[in-house]
Design a protein around this motif. Structure first.
Motif, PDB file in Angstrom:
ATOM      1  N   LYS A   1       0.828  -1.200   0.000  1.00 56.21           N
ATOM      2  CA  LYS A   1       0.000   0.000   0.000  1.00 56.21           C
ATOM      3  C   LYS A   1       0.867   1.258   0.000  1.00 56.21           C
ATOM      4  N   LYS A   2       1.976   1.219   0.736  1.00 58.16           N
ATOM      5  CA  LYS A   2       2.859   2.380   0.771  1.00 58.16           C
ATOM      6  C   LYS A   2       3.519   2.618  -0.579  1.00 58.16           C
ATOM      7  N   VAL A   3       3.903   1.529  -1.249  1.00 57.52           N
ATOM      8  CA  VAL A   3       4.514   1.664  -2.574  1.00 57.52           C
ATOM      9  C   VAL A   3       3.488   2.189  -3.574  1.00 57.52           C
ATOM     10  N   GLU A   4       2.236   1.760  -3.454  1.00 52.49           N
ATOM     11  CA  GLU A   4       1.184   2.260  -4.349  1.00 52.49           C
ATOM     12  C   GLU A   4       1.053   3.778  -4.272  1.00 52.49           C
ATOM     13  N   GLY A   5       1.355   4.346  -3.127  1.00 54.47           N
ATOM     14  CA  GLY A   5       1.298   5.797  -2.975  1.00 54.47           C
ATOM     15  C   GLY A   5       2.571   6.502  -3.370  1.00 54.47           C
ATOM     16  N   ARG A   6       3.544   5.744  -3.865  1.00 52.24           N
ATOM     17  CA  ARG A   6       4.837   6.317  -4.256  1.00 52.24           C
ATOM     18  C   ARG A   6       5.141   5.939  -5.703  1.00 52.24           C
ATOM     19  N   PRO A   7       4.677   6.715  -6.681  1.00 50.22           N
ATOM     20  CA  PRO A   7       4.914   6.363  -8.080  1.00 50.22           C
ATOM     21  C   PRO A   7       6.379   6.395  -8.488  1.00 50.22           C
ATOM     22  N   ASP A   8       7.257   6.895  -7.608  1.00 59.08           N
ATOM     23  CA  ASP A   8       8.681   6.883  -7.919  1.00 59.08           C
ATOM     24  C   ASP A   8       9.340   5.563  -7.561  1.00 59.08           C
TER      25      ASP A   8
END
Length: 491
Positions: free
Chosen positions: A26-33
Motif C-alpha cells: 500500500k505504501k509503494v502504491e502511494g509512491r509512483p517513484d
C-alpha cells in the motif's frame, strides 16, 4: 490537476545511505517513484532513464510490482547485483513477495537458443510493415482527394487492423528493435489508427498480460454486464442471447475507441485502474495525438464531403477494424475449458506464471495466418514471450508445446478458425444459459452449480456441434483431462 503536473510535485527524498526501509504494498502504491521486484523496492524514477528498453515501460510500473513484468519481457532472472544502486528498501515481512517462475526461466533459455537477432524483427519484416503502412496511407489519401468509397473504407479498416496486429503491437511490447526510439515511433501507429498508445500500454502491458483472465483484474474480461464471460460473473436475462449479439458487438466497440477512450485518457486511467503518475509526462502528447486523429480522420473528411455517406464510410472503417481486432483476441481467451484466475476461478493466483498464461490462452491455425495477423494466432507463445517478435512464434511453438504438456498444463491449438469460433460460441452460450455462479475448488475439481452448467453445456453442444482442438501433434476434444487429474467440464 493533470497527471503531468502531479508528477512534477516533489517526491519524498530517497536517502540510499540510510538504513533500508521496509515498505508495504500500500505504501509503494502511494509512491509512483518506486517499484517492487521480488522482495525488494527500487527507485523507478532514477532507474527509468537508464532502462535500455525506454523510459515509458518503467514509468508505467511506478507504484506497482514489476516482478513478473521484468521476467516475461526480458526472459531472464532479475539482475539483483547490478540493480543494487537503485535499491531503497525491502518489502515488509507481512507481505508475500512474487516469485520468479524457475520452470518458465528454463523454457526461456531454450527458446532464446531458437531465435536469432535476440528475438527482434528480421529485415524481411520491415518490408511487410512498409507495405501495410503504404497501403493504409494510400487508401486514406485517395479517398480524401476523390471522395469516400464504401469498399475502400472497408479495406482501410482491415488495413488499420493489420497495423494494430503487425506493427503497433510488437512495437509497444518492445519486440521490434533493440533501439527504444524505433519501438516508440512505431508504437505511435496505435494513435494513427485511432487508438492511444498510453491507454493500450496500461490496458495490455500493465493489466491484461500480467492478469490474463483474472476474475477481478483483467480488463478484457470486464463487459460491464453486457456479457457473462466467466463463472463468477452475475447473470441477467439478456445473457441468454449473448451468443447472438457477441459478433455485432465487436464491431460496435469501435465507437468506444473513437469517442469514449478520451474520457479514460482525461481521467488518466483504464477501467478504473489509475495510470502511474510517473508516466504523467505522456499525458499531453497522448491527448494531442487523439485530437489530431479526430481532425485528420473525422473533421477534415466531413468538411470536404459533408454528407451522411461520408459519415457512413468513416463508421465502416472503424467498425471493420474493431471487428477484425476484437474477433481474434476474443476467441483466443474465451473458449471451452478456458481457465479463469482468482477467487472462485479454476486457477488460483498462486499458480505458476507459465500455467496462468498457457491455460488462459489458445492458438489457432498456423504460420499462414500468423503472417496476416502478426503472429497473434499463437496467443500461448505471445503471452509467454511478448517481447519476442511475432515472426518466431510458429518456430518456437513445438518446443513450447513439448515443455508445457510435459508439465501437465493444457495447451490448446485449434486447427482452424471455424473450430475456435465454434468453441467460443459454445462457451459464451453456456455462460449465458447458466444462471448460477460456478465456484470451482481447484484442488478437487468440485464445482458448485455444476448441474446447471452441465445442462447448459449440453444445450450449447447441440446448438454448436463439437469440433476438436489439436494439443500438440494429437487431436482431441477440448474437454481433455489436465495433467494433475482434474477433469475439465465444458465451461
Amino acid at each position: 490537476m493533470p497527471p503531468s503536473a502531479a508528477m512534477n510535485a516533489p517526491e519524498p527524498a530517497v536517502d540510499r545511505a540510510a538504513e533500508p526501509e521496509n515498505f508495504t504494498r500500500k505504501k509503494v502504491e502511494g509512491r509512483p517513484d518506486l517499484t517492487i521486484v521480488g522482495d525488494a523496492v527500487y527507485d523507478a524514477k532514477a532507474f527509468r532513464s537508464e532502462h535500455p528498453g525506454g523510459e515509458h515501460f518503467v514509468s508505467l510500473f511506478g507504484g506497482r510490482d514489476a516482478t513478473e513484468a521484468f521476467m516475461e519481457y526480458h526472459r531472464r532472472a532479475w539482475p539483483k547485483q547490478r540493480m543494487d544502486k537503485f535499491l531503497v528498501g525491502s518489502l515488509d515481512a507481512s507481505e508475500e513477495p512474487k516469485q520468479m517462475d524457475e520452470q518458465y526461466l528454463k523454457l526461456c533459455a531454450e527458446v532464446n537458443k531458437l531465435v536469432p537477432l535476440g528475438g527482434f524483427a528480421p529485415w524481411s519484416y520491415w518490408l511487410k510493415a512498409a507495405l501495410i503502412m503504404g497501403t493504409a496511407v494510400s487508401l486514406e489519401g485517395y479517398q480524401l482527394l476523390h471522395g469516400k468509397s464504401m469498399l475502400m473504407s472497408t479495406l482501410l479498416g482491415v488495413t488499420f487492423a493489420w497495423i494494430g496486429l503487425n506493427i503497433q503491437h510488437d512495437a509497444n511490447h518492445g519486440a521490434l528493435s533493440r533501439n527504444p526510439s524505433v519501438n516508440l515511433l512505431m508504437g505511435l501507429t496505435q494513435d494513427w489508427i485511432g487508438g492511444n498508445m498510453i491507454l493500450w500500454l496500461q490496458e495490455h502491458v500493465v493489466m491484461h498480460h500480467l492478469h490474463t483472465n483474472d476474475v477481478d483484474d483483467d480488463p478484457d474480461q470486464k463487459a460491464h454486464g453486457m456479457l457473462r464471460l466467466k463463472p463468477t460473473d452475475g447473470w441477467m436475462p439478456l445473457h441468454l442471447l449473448q451468443h447472438v449479439y457477441i459478433l455485432p458487438g465487436e464491431a460496435m466497440y469501435a465507437f468506444k475507441l473513437l469517442f469514449l477512450d478520451v474520457l479514460e485518457l482525461l481521467k488518466w486511467e483504464w477501467e478504473g485502474e489509475k495510470i502511474s503518475k510517473l508516466a504523467g509526462h505522456l499525458f499531453l502528447p497522448s491527448l494531442a495525438l487523439k485530437l489530431a486523429f479526430w481532425a485528420r480522420f473525422v473533421v477534415v473528411p466531413l468538411y470536404l464531403q459533408p454528407t451522411m455517406w461520408c459519415a457512413a464510410c468513416i463508421a465502416a472503417t472503424v467498425m471493420t477494424g474493431s471487428f477484425y481486432l476484437a474477433f481474434f483476441f476474443f476467441i483466443s481467451h474465451n473458449f471451452e475449458g478456458v481457465a479463469s484466475v482468482g477467487p472462485d476461478g479454476s486457477l488460483p493466483r498462486s499458480a505458476t506464471f507459465m500455467q496462468r498464461q498457457v491455460e488462459t490462452s489458445s492458438n489457432v491455425a498456423g504460420a499462414g495466418l500468423a503472417v496476416l495477423n502478426g503472429g497473434l494466432n499463437y496467443q500461448i507463445e505471445h503471452h509467454l514471450f511478448p517481447r519476442l517478435h511475432h515472426g518466431y512464434y510458429a518456430t518456437i511453438a513445438p518446443a513450447v508445446r513439448k515443455v508445457v504438456e510435459g508439465m501437465g498444463y493444457k495447451y490448446i491449438h485449434f486447427p482452424t478458425i471455424g473450430d475456435n469460433l465454434g468453441s467460443m460460441f459454445r462457451h459464451v452460450y453456456t455462460m449465458g444459459h447458466t444462471k448460477l455462479a460456478v465456484k470451482a475448488d481447484y484442488r478437487t475439481g468440485a464445482k458448485t452449480g455444476a448441474r446447471a452448467t452441465n445442462a447448459a453445456s449440453a444445450a450449447a453442444a447441440a446448438a454448436f456441434p463439437l469440433t476438436r482442438a489439436r494439443c500438440g501433434d494429437r487431436t482431441r476434444d477440448t474437454s481433455h483431462r489436465r495433467g494433475d487429474g482434474e477433469s475439465w467440464h465444458r465451461l
